[in-house]
Motif scaffolding. Structure first.
Motif, short mmCIF file in Angstrom:
data_model
loop_
_atom_site.label_atom_id
_atom_site.label_comp_id
_atom_site.label_asym_id
_atom_site.label_seq_id
_atom_site.Cartn_x
_atom_site.Cartn_y
_atom_site.Cartn_z
N GLY A 85 -64.63 -46.68 6.48
CA GLY A 85 -64.25 -47.49 5.30
C GLY A 85 -64.31 -46.67 4.02
N THR A 107 -52.19 -62.21 2.48
CA THR A 107 -53.44 -61.42 2.50
C THR A 107 -53.54 -60.47 1.31
N GLY A 153 -61.21 -46.89 13.64
CA GLY A 153 -61.87 -48.16 13.27
C GLY A 153 -61.28 -48.63 11.95
N GLY A 154 -62.09 -49.23 11.11
CA GLY A 154 -61.56 -49.70 9.82
C GLY A 154 -61.35 -51.20 9.86
N ASP A 155 -61.52 -51.84 8.70
CA ASP A 155 -61.50 -53.30 8.64
C ASP A 155 -60.11 -53.82 8.28
N TRP A 156 -59.91 -55.11 8.51
CA TRP A 156 -58.59 -55.74 8.27
C TRP A 156 -58.22 -55.72 6.80
N GLU A 157 -59.21 -55.91 5.95
CA GLU A 157 -58.91 -55.99 4.50
C GLU A 157 -58.25 -54.68 4.04
N ARG A 158 -58.82 -53.55 4.46
CA ARG A 158 -58.25 -52.26 4.06
C ARG A 158 -56.90 -52.02 4.75
N LYS A 159 -56.77 -52.47 6.00
CA LYS A 159 -55.48 -52.33 6.71
C LYS A 159 -54.40 -53.10 5.97
N ASN A 160 -54.75 -54.30 5.53
CA ASN A 160 -53.77 -55.12 4.80
C ASN A 160 -53.40 -54.49 3.46
N PHE A 207 -57.51 -45.33 10.75
CA PHE A 207 -57.64 -46.67 11.33
C PHE A 207 -57.75 -46.62 12.85
#
Length: 386
Positions: A134, A206, A170-177, A167
């Protein structure tokens, strides 16, 4: 212009970049430029942006001021010295996370004062001391913002690829969006409107990337890219009826009419709304280089939609539907037919348009044959809307 990256707050250097773009535009009036020049100078002074000040005075956009430049340079040297001391202190007396924080602080300072190469170098050093995916992603977002400030598409493209690789770890959805919106903006700025539309549409519910632009600007970009990229059914489903878009489309002048008049085949009103939007497209730093191309693509969409309802139609009827002259329609269509963009032919004697839409199999065959030729086809210049 304080801060950046909070909800609803555009990153201040991107606000500045837009003002710099307007300051260099010949179609912005002198009175507006006086105010813009003052705002740019304030922004440069408040962040000690010495390198930018030098380039703006060299290009004649700001008045030279040797004393001011020396003051800014002095403050940068002093602050850099303090940041280096903190790094040494962290390395000698504190833990790894404090060392990373001290390096990050130096990166952010170089970003603030507009030292592009030093900032990128320092971000690399910080990345070497970063473990969490992240946090590595956040460093990529800083790099992307530098890229958009300078319109450095090579840097942006490489950073997007790097983020996608991260990504995979790993990595979270918020950053992916968030990344989708950054990539959408890159696609739009490099004339890949179809991919931009898909990425923007994926992000309508989002959206959190207020550091790039406010939500109503995001909706403006989403509608503009979708209109020339989606078929009618998708446009209705994803844009016309989208609750997120409906909630803010009214904030952007002419945008609602532009979208809805196209969908409901009210062509005169559509053209009126379209000409109302042209100024906004021209004065957008990401869209302006594609202004003529976009104008042409929109007109191909709208003429194709009109002609789809007819096997043949008189030129007079079509001109009346669009609120333009027969000569204008004749010129427009001749050009688009010659470029292979519209499937119809003009019977000059009878003043009639005959549509000759190829069936799907024939169209696929023709497309395969013409693929090489189409890629090499020169752009036709657009005629401004009446």
């Amino acid at each position: 212009m304080d801060g950046g990256g909070d909800e609803g707050q555009q990153e201040r250097h991107l606000v500045l970049a837009h003002k710099l773009f307007l300051l260099a535009r010949p179609d912005v009036d002198d009175l507006s430029k006086v105010a813009l020049r003052a705002e740019v100078l304030d922004a440069v002074k408040s962040d000690d942006m010495a390198p930018l000040f030098e380039s703006l005075t060299a290009s004649g956009l700001l008045e030279p001021d040797a004393a001011l430049l020396a003051e800014m340079r002095g403050r940068i040297d002093e602050e850099t010295r303090k940041l280096d001391e903190k790094i040494v202190d962290a390395e000698e007396n504190l833990g790894e996370s404090e060392v990373r924080e001290a390096h990050l602080a130096k990166s952010l300072y170089f970003i603030r004062v507009g030292e592009k190469e030093k900032a990128l170098e320092q971000l690399k050093v910080t990345e070497g001391k970063t473990v969490a995916v992240g946090q590595k992603m956040d460093l990529v977002f800083y790099t992307l913002q530098i890229g958009f400030f300078h319109m450095d598409f090579d840097l942006i493209s490489k950073s997007i690829d790097k983020a996608k690789n991260l990504f995979e770890e790993g990595g979270d959805w918020e950053r992916k969006n968030r990344l989708k919106v950054y990539e959408g903006l890159y696609c739009m700025a490099t004339r890949n409107f179809k991919k931009a539309a898909n990425l923007f549409l994926d992000s309508t519910s989002t959206f959190t990337t207020y550091e790039l632009f406010p939500y109503d600007t995001f909706v403006f970009y989403t509608v503009l890219t979708s209109i020339i990229s989606l078929d009618r059914v998708s446009l209705k489903q994803k844009v016309v009826d989208s609750p997120e878009i409906l909630a803010v489309i009214g904030k952007v002048p002419h945008l609602s009419e532009f979208l809805n008049c196209l969908y409901s085949c009210q062509y005169k009103s559509f053209f009126a709304a379209f000409s109302g939007l042209t100024e906004q497209i021209k004065l957008d730093r990401y869209l302006q280089p594609h202004f003529r191309y976009y104008m042409r693509e929109v007109r191909i969409v709208v003429y194709s939609q009109f002609l789809e309802s007819y096997k043949s139609v008189t030129m007079e009827a079509m001109a009346a539907a669009f609120g333009v002259t027969v000569d204008f329609i004749d010129q427009e269509l001749s050009r688009f037919i010659a470029a292979g963009k519209l499937h119809c032919k003009i019977d000059k004697v009878a003043g009639v348009l005959e549509t000759n839409r190829p069936d799907a199999r024939n169209a696929f065959y023709q497309a395969t044959i013409k693929q090489g030729g189409l890629l090499a086809e020169p752009h036709t210049e657009a005629i401004p809307c009446h």
